[in-house]
Scaffold this motif. Structure first.
Motif, PDB file in Angstrom:
ATOM      1  N   GLY A 137      -5.732   6.393 -12.278  1.00  0.00           N
ATOM      2  CA  GLY A 137      -6.369   5.170 -11.825  1.00  0.00           C
ATOM      3  C   GLY A 137      -7.663   5.358 -11.069  1.00  0.00           C
ATOM      4  N   PHE A 138      -8.186   6.589 -11.020  1.00  0.00           N
ATOM      5  CA  PHE A 138      -9.549   6.748 -10.494  1.00  0.00           C
ATOM      6  C   PHE A 138     -10.514   6.032 -11.425  1.00  0.00           C
ATOM      7  N   VAL A 139     -11.685   5.677 -10.887  1.00  0.00           N
ATOM      8  CA  VAL A 139     -12.650   4.910 -11.667  1.00  0.00           C
ATOM      9  C   VAL A 139     -14.039   5.491 -11.472  1.00  0.00           C
ATOM     10  N   THR A 156       3.023   6.623  -6.722  1.00  0.00           N
ATOM     11  CA  THR A 156       1.795   7.216  -7.291  1.00  0.00           C
ATOM     12  C   THR A 156       1.032   6.206  -8.155  1.00  0.00           C
ATOM     13  N   THR A 157       1.107   4.932  -7.757  1.00  0.00           N
ATOM     14  CA  THR A 157       0.407   3.904  -8.527  1.00  0.00           C
ATOM     15  C   THR A 157      -1.077   3.904  -8.189  1.00  0.00           C
ATOM     16  N   GLY A 158      -1.383   3.653  -6.917  1.00  0.00           N
ATOM     17  CA  GLY A 158      -2.791   3.677  -6.513  1.00  0.00           C
ATOM     18  C   GLY A 158      -3.452   2.316  -6.433  1.00  0.00           C
ATOM     19  N   ALA A 159      -2.684   1.231  -6.686  1.00  0.00           N
ATOM     20  CA  ALA A 159      -3.230  -0.110  -6.454  1.00  0.00           C
ATOM     21  C   ALA A 159      -3.352  -0.294  -4.948  1.00  0.00           C
ATOM     22  N   GLY A 176      -2.930   1.616 -11.444  1.00  0.00           N
ATOM     23  CA  GLY A 176      -3.796   1.285 -10.305  1.00  0.00           C
ATOM     24  C   GLY A 176      -4.717   0.134 -10.617  1.00  0.00           C
ATOM     25  N   PRO A 177      -5.810   0.377 -11.347  1.00  0.00           N
ATOM     26  CA  PRO A 177      -6.694  -0.727 -11.684  1.00  0.00           C
ATOM     27  C   PRO A 177      -6.147  -1.544 -12.849  1.00  0.00           C
ATOM     28  N   GLU A 183       0.833  -1.205   0.000  1.00  0.00           N
ATOM     29  CA  GLU A 183       0.000   0.000   0.000  1.00  0.00           C
ATOM     30  C   GLU A 183       0.874   1.265   0.000  1.00  0.00           C
ATOM     31  N   THR A 184       1.967   1.197   0.760  1.00  0.00           N
ATOM     32  CA  THR A 184       2.813   2.389   0.887  1.00  0.00           C
ATOM     33  C   THR A 184       3.596   2.659  -0.386  1.00  0.00           C
TER      34      THR A 184
END
Lengths: 485, 485
Positions: free
Chosen positions: B319-321, B113-116, B436-437, B106-107
């Motif tokens: 990576g926002f959805v 700046t991935t966001g997964a 991210g996603p 997570e960190t």
């Protein structure tokens, strides 16, 4: 435009004439088996032979001395295309594949030695037509041999100079469509290996028809089978091992095979591409054998044989199948997908990217890291103990980038027809790499019958692009090519 | 080995100290919301701050003048790693993510700046910890700005020289870890845009907490949300459009934004990377909008908004959805997969390959075809009307090849843990591209909670590789790097 149109037509005529003659070779097969397709083969053969002969006779007296480099790109692309158009006549006239899109797909899949098939009931097709189908691949293999040793190096395509420097008696002077001594020697090896394999397959228990057909399509790294179940139909381990050996030989640089047959085994082993090709196959075989043994009920021998068969089939871009590599575990699905981007040796009948390019890419990647630390140092890639010019490394990288671009564009187009992600990327990877089986709905146990006509045309173009090392075809779409100069 | 170890530790100490201070910033948030996590934030903050301060105080008196180039690679990689190790303390100590593998994932997903995310019930997490989670991304974004404008060009990484030549006041002289004037100016823009976005989101109806958090993670092209449903939770079109605009701004070269804010709009439009970035986004928006409108019941406006949001989110690697791009049609699944290999502008906070590299690859591919016809001609790629040196084009191609190699190897490793084809290639593409996603089981509506610990570590390494432009990390694994010279 200063193309030597007469010379181009003359060569195309010669190719068509030979093609027509090959069609007529299938006539006795059809008559012997009484499948009723002999009139179709006769008509198709006569049409192709006569048109070819007329074109050749009318143009053979050339005023100037043969083809120039620019003509070369055109003649190669048009050659493969015209073979595929006329080669589809037996399918259409006999009604075995009445639809032109499907017949053309099957034919170009033959000449490009891809092996993707629209047939979903191969055993119902007449033996004469099946013989023709196998021959299209064998002819394609012959074409590739002359292309790689005699034409591509002069066209300056994608680092092909590299391996041709090794070939016996090739001097890349002015492009002339004479079939060089080298090509003749390599054709002899090609023919000899085909005959040897056919004999071994017959000994292994195949009938004459099946053994000849499978020998033709093995040596072309084509993968058309006379059975819907492909080689899974022939459960004899002997037959499967024979095919494995000959697929591997077909994926070797024929020039090296020439040296090997002349007792110069040291020369074979010293060739870096061969060692990587061998080591790569061996390494993956160990890994895949272990996984298959663990996840199936197969004996260790059967696991080894299944692993080795599928690996050699995909790496050499042949496409024969004895087991469904997508049904084991995801790891193997991913590995087989990645392997579709490898290809076997340059100078073999295999399609795809080729091992030698991957060696250059791999070595250059490591060197590029070193160049970051020592920007002033000159660090060329070394292949077979010689420095590779930075122009060739540059060209090989550009080839790989364009390959991925064509792959991405192809997958987008195929998916736009509604095929799911796996089917789309699988179909494009296998057609561009001239392999045969893909993933999803065009997996190893399936065929391309379900693919719509427009998608078939897209895949046909991809086969041609892959087979002709991308550049040969793509150059024709640049404005510079058509500008007078 | 002649590393300047004192200087390296000094910088790492400074980074850790700042990091600890940021943790303490979350203390009032935790106390205000009464989530009970304040002791964890206090302890983690004090540990990190004190260790950092001690390291810095002990080493700040340097005998020799700062870092050399070779130290740079080490300090950048160790910097990101040490931030990620200590940054995971608040999660672990508070017990919100007790398992170290998950907390580290997570960190590092934050700092890169991935966001997964491994969280599958975000709303149950304390507000103080969520604030910290958003801040890791914002800090990562700050780090990337200084990295790209001040450090990578001097390390000679992947064509970064190209865009930095455009930056105001940067002289790539000896590497010294002072934060240059340029970085300070760009940080001011970064801060200003973050504040502006937070205000607009508040006006749009978000509460203070959500608006600040989403502003922090938008500008970092990070994509952590305070809601499990991501931006789909906020149905207000105004909010969604605001986020689209700021994602696009965050994917712009901050140097260009600097010029734009100083009224030099012509300079922005003349920048080729910006025009491709803009044109590319616009072109795909038209295509995807039409498809979404045809295959869903959405209004045209909603189709346009969903298409644009998902596209800008993936292209900028945020990576926002707001919608599941894998649930539309296969064409869009394939397109979104391919877009994961694009990335936004160099000099932005976006990860991935970057548009400028694709411009060079595309132009060079076309030129390479032309070079086949005219082997003697010198035909350099031109960018912003200037010739790009063949060394840079060479390096960009090598970067892309290595990117694909890392992708292939990553997908093989991830699939070996048993994840299916789509999940494996999707997880690797999205982590390597800092998006991210992904696809399959880690699709836009899912998260990485189901991923096993070993696979999490592999993906964490991929995030770091992607974020630090591959070379910075990979160089550390070459023997040459460690040889005294």
């Amino acid at each position: 435009m200063n193309f030597n149109i007469k010379a181009i037509i003359s060569i195309l005529g010669l190719l068509m004439g030979l093609n027509g003659a090959f069609m007529l070779l299938c006539l006795p097969v059809s008559i012997y088996y009484g499948d009723g397709d002999w009139p179709a083969l006769l008509i198709a053969g006569l049409i192709t032979l006569s048109l070819g002969a007329i074109a050749w006779v009318l143009t053979r007296k050339q005023e100037n001395g043969g083809l120039k480099k620019r003509d070369g790109y055109l003649v190669v692309t048009l050659g493969w295309l015209s073979l595929s158009v006329f080669g589809s006549l037996p399918y259409i006239i006999s009604g075995e594949i009445p639809d032109f899109s499907s017949a053309f797909f099957e034919t170009i899949s033959g000449y490009t030695t891809t092996g993707a098939s629209v047939l979903n009931d191969i055993e119902s097709i007449g033996k004469g037509i099946l013989m023709w189908r196998s021959l299209t691949q064998w002819i394609g293999g012959m074409g590739i041999i002359v292309l790689t040793v005699a034409i591509l190096p002069i066209l300056g395509i994608g680092g092909m100079q590299l391996f041709v420097a090794e070939a016996p008696g090739v001097t890349p002077d002015k492009l002339k469509p004479r079939i060089t001594d080298t090509a003749k020697r390599l054709w002899l090896i090609y023919l000899g290996l085909t005959v040897t394999e056919a004999i071994l397959l017959k000994i292994g228990g195949m009938n004459y028809f099946d053994s000849i057909n499978h020998a033709l399509t093995t040596m072309a790294t084509g993968g058309f089978s006379t059975k819907q179940a492909s080689i899974a139909y022939f459960t004899s381990p002997f037959i499967q091992y024979v095919i494995i050996v000959f697929m591997f030989l077909a994926g070797m640089n024929f020039t090296l095979t020439y040296f090997g047959l002349h007792g110069q085994l040291k020369k074979v082993w010293e060739n870096e591409e061969f060692r990587y090709y061998f080591g790569f196959t061996a390494g993956f075989t160990v890994l895949v054998t272990i996984v298959v043994f663990l996840v199936t009920d197969n004996s260790f021998e059967a696991s080894f044989r299944n692993a080795l068969f599928q690996l050699v089939s995909i790496i050499t871009t042949t496409g024969f199948v004895t087991a469904d590599y997508t049904a084991w575990v995801p790891l193997l699905t991913v590995i087989f997908f990645m392997l579709m981007f490898i290809g076997a040796s340059a100078g073999s009948t295999a399609g795809g990217v080729k091992v030698v390019r991957h060696i250059i890419l791999l070595k250059n990647s490591i060197l590029e890291l070193r160049r970051q630390i020592h920007p002033a140092a000159v660090l060329p890639v070394r292949l077979n103990k010689r420095a590779v010019s930075s122009e060739i490394t540059f060209n090989v990288m550009a080839f790989m980038i364009i390959y991925f671009m064509v792959f991405a564009l192809g997958a987008i187009i195929i998916s736009s027809f509604g095929y799911d992600f796996n089917t789309s990327v699988g179909a494009v990877a296998t057609c561009l790499g001239n392999i045969g089986p893909g993933f999803g709905k065009v997996g190893p146990l399936d065929n391309f019958a379900i693919i719509s006509s427009p998608a078939k045309w897209v895949l046909a173009i991809l086969m041609l692009l892959g087979r002709l090392e991308l550049f040969t075809v793509l150059i024709l779409f640049t404005p510079y090519y058509w500008t007078k100069h």
